[in-house]
Design a protein around this motif. Sequence first.
Motif, mmCIF file in Angstrom:
data_model
loop_
_atom_site.group_PDB
_atom_site.id
_atom_site.type_symbol
_atom_site.label_atom_id
_atom_site.label_comp_id
_atom_site.label_asym_id
_atom_site.label_seq_id
_atom_site.Cartn_x
_atom_site.Cartn_y
_atom_site.Cartn_z
ATOM 1 N N ARG A 37 0.813 -1.228 0.159
ATOM 2 C CA ARG A 37 0.053 -0.049 -0.174
ATOM 3 C C ARG A 37 0.956 0.987 -0.053
ATOM 4 O O ARG A 37 1.973 1.210 0.574
ATOM 5 C CB ARG A 37 -0.975 0.174 1.271
ATOM 6 N N VAL A 92 -3.579 3.664 -1.579
ATOM 7 C CA VAL A 92 -3.886 2.779 -2.717
ATOM 8 C C VAL A 92 -3.287 1.419 -2.383
ATOM 9 O O VAL A 92 -1.859 1.455 -1.978
ATOM 10 C CB VAL A 92 -3.167 3.340 -3.963
ATOM 11 N N GLY A 115 -3.621 -1.240 -8.563
ATOM 12 C CA GLY A 115 -3.811 -0.642 -7.470
ATOM 13 C C GLY A 115 -5.328 -0.250 -7.279
ATOM 14 O O GLY A 115 -6.085 -0.061 -8.304
ATOM 15 N N THR A 116 -6.026 -0.295 -6.059
ATOM 16 C CA THR A 116 -7.325 0.131 -5.672
ATOM 17 C C THR A 116 -7.280 0.985 -4.493
ATOM 18 O O THR A 116 -6.466 0.618 -3.409
ATOM 19 C CB THR A 116 -7.999 -1.183 -5.600
ATOM 20 N N LEU A 117 -7.995 2.187 -4.428
ATOM 21 C CA LEU A 117 -8.030 3.001 -3.453
ATOM 22 C C LEU A 117 -9.094 2.740 -2.228
ATOM 23 O O LEU A 117 -10.052 2.201 -2.467
ATOM 24 C CB LEU A 117 -8.455 4.386 -3.975
#
Length: 122
Positions: A37, A92, A115-117
């Motif tokens: 992250r 992220v 990536g994902t927030l």
Amino acid sequence: VQLQASGGGLVQAGGSLRLSCAVSGRTFGSYNMGWFRQAPGKEREFVGGIRWRGSRTYGADSVKGRFTIFRDNAKKTVYLQMSSLKPEDTAVYYCAADPSFYGADGREYDYWGPGTLVTVSS
């Protein structure tokens, strides 16, 4: 090999969220997977990893006991279950794959997803 993380979003502090990382390719079962992250203005941080055989390692002490990594080889997916979320978990989140490494050094991973927030509100 392509990776696609999903499941991010906005959650209140104390809540839970499960991230998924779907992996394309026929040999997912032989890949080790890692979660990282990166919070705004901070260095990338190792969250944890899971070997193709299933053994796990976790990074920062701040996530131990709250985050769990597991995988479903049949679905070619690795998961990051996050609970008791805190505002400082906002970042992220990225998944990464490697045939031989699953530790904290992101430079060792061959493949990365976009990536994902995750945003945790107080």
